[in-house]
Design an enzyme around this catalytic site. Structure first.
Site, short mmCIF file in Angstrom:
data_model
loop_
_atom_site.label_atom_id
_atom_site.label_comp_id
_atom_site.label_asym_id
_atom_site.label_seq_id
_atom_site.Cartn_x
_atom_site.Cartn_y
_atom_site.Cartn_z
N LYS A 53 -12.86 -10.78 -43.20
CA LYS A 53 -12.28 -11.95 -43.89
C LYS A 53 -12.08 -11.67 -45.38
O LYS A 53 -11.03 -11.99 -45.95
CB LYS A 53 -13.19 -13.17 -43.68
CG LYS A 53 -13.15 -13.71 -42.26
CD LYS A 53 -14.26 -14.73 -41.99
CE LYS A 53 -14.23 -15.16 -40.53
NZ LYS A 53 -15.36 -16.03 -40.16
N GLN A 97 -20.40 -18.58 -43.01
CA GLN A 97 -20.35 -17.87 -41.73
C GLN A 97 -21.46 -18.36 -40.79
O GLN A 97 -22.63 -18.41 -41.16
CB GLN A 97 -20.50 -16.35 -41.96
CG GLN A 97 -20.38 -15.50 -40.71
CD GLN A 97 -19.01 -15.55 -40.07
OE1 GLN A 97 -17.99 -15.60 -40.74
NE2 GLN A 97 -18.97 -15.56 -38.75
N ASP A 120 -12.39 -23.76 -42.61
CA ASP A 120 -12.73 -23.58 -41.19
C ASP A 120 -12.31 -24.80 -40.37
O ASP A 120 -12.30 -24.76 -39.15
CB ASP A 120 -14.24 -23.35 -41.03
CG ASP A 120 -14.57 -21.90 -40.70
OD1 ASP A 120 -13.65 -21.17 -40.28
OD2 ASP A 120 -15.74 -21.50 -40.85
#
Length: 299
Positions: A53, A97, A120
């Protein structure tokens, strides 16, 4: 002939569009898109994802910030870091994460991220906007957003008259996927482990999306001839033919047999997977445009 979607190729085209949008924003406003990624602990898979990422954010021309916290980080320390990132004007996206180490509660952390920076798409505000059809106001969870790119490229923007079945009802994927299909005018059924005669329900689908986490559960006789099959499952199964203790990745769909029946199908790996990071980058640049008061691009 069945079309097997190349997720890497589609993801690359999304990334190209993100790079162009990021550059345009910087040229027109001087604003450089910024993404912060937070990882806690030592989980090797999580570290691999985060590296990918961060690398992709740099490739897109973003300011890429990574915070790597030790396993013993407290809930309060993590919450304080998120608050600092919320207040940082140079950052448009924040990603924590998951999974977090067992002693930490992820839900309060996710909900503490500002909805407009929640790239997200997991904040209840963003989930609510997707549920009410406000796709231009919220940020859509990355995996369903990626799966919808495949659907749109196959069937166009308007899915009127098409039946869609989503197997799986998770907040992370199943529910938002169903909402996105509904917003595009498909007639949508959400099926799951309690659904009666699941194969018969699936056989009615022009678009069949599998996200249950059960290896190769969807068989050829579940698929309507000519259907589009999107496989979101990633399962590790034993592969003794590759040597002792070896594994291979398979989806929730028995690919070889279903590919004989479907018109369009996604493989695992190499289908939906690559799209998730691409849509994360897309969400970040969308968030930057909105912060700058400009009309966000569509991907």
């Amino acid at each position: 002939m069945t079309t097997v979607i190349d997720g890497k190729q589609v993801a690359a085209s999304v990334i190209d569009a993100v790079k162009a949008a990021s550059q345009t924003l910087q040229d027109e406003t001087g604003i450089k898109t910024g993404l912060a990624v937070v990882i806690v602990g030592n989980d090797p898979a999580s570290h691999a994802y985060v590296s990918a990422k961060s690398r992709m954010a740099k490739e897109c021309g973003f300011t890429s910030v990574q915070h790597t916290l030790p396993e013993e980080t407290t809930q309060e320390e993590l919450a304080a870091l998120v608050q600092t990132l919320n207040e940082d004007e140079s950052l448009h996206g924040i990603l924590v994460q998951l999974p977090l180490p067992k002693h930490l509660k992820s839900e309060p952390i996710i909900q503490s991220i500002l909805p407009e920076k929640d790239v997200d798409g997991l904040h209840v505000v963003n989930a609510g906007k997707v549920a009410t059809g406000d796709l231009d106001g919220g940020l859509v969870s990355c995996t369903p957003a990626g799966a919808m790119v495949f659907v749109r490229r196959t069937h166009g923007e308007d899915l009127s008259g098409l039946n869609a079945v989503v197997i799986g009802r998770s907040n992370l994927f199943g529910k938002p996927m169903a909402q996105l299909l509904l917003a595009a005018n498909a007639t949508v059924t959400i099926a799951h482990s309690r659904t009666k005669d699941l194969p018969a329900v699936c056989r009615g689908a022009d678009i069949l999306v599998a996200a249950v986490g059960r290896p190769q559960m969807v068989k050829a006789d579940w698929v309507k001839p000519g259907a589009t099959v999107i496989d979101v499952g990633i399962n590790r199964i034993a592969a003794p033919e590759r040597g002792e203790g070896k594994f291979r990745l398979v989806g929730d769909v028995a690919f070889a047999e279903c590919a004989e029946v479907a018109e369009v199908i996604t493989p695992v790996p190499g289908g939906v997977g690559p799209m998730t990071i691409a849509m994360l980058m897309a969400n970040t640049v969308i968030a930057a445009y909105r912060k700058a008061g400009k009309k966000a691009p569509k991907f």
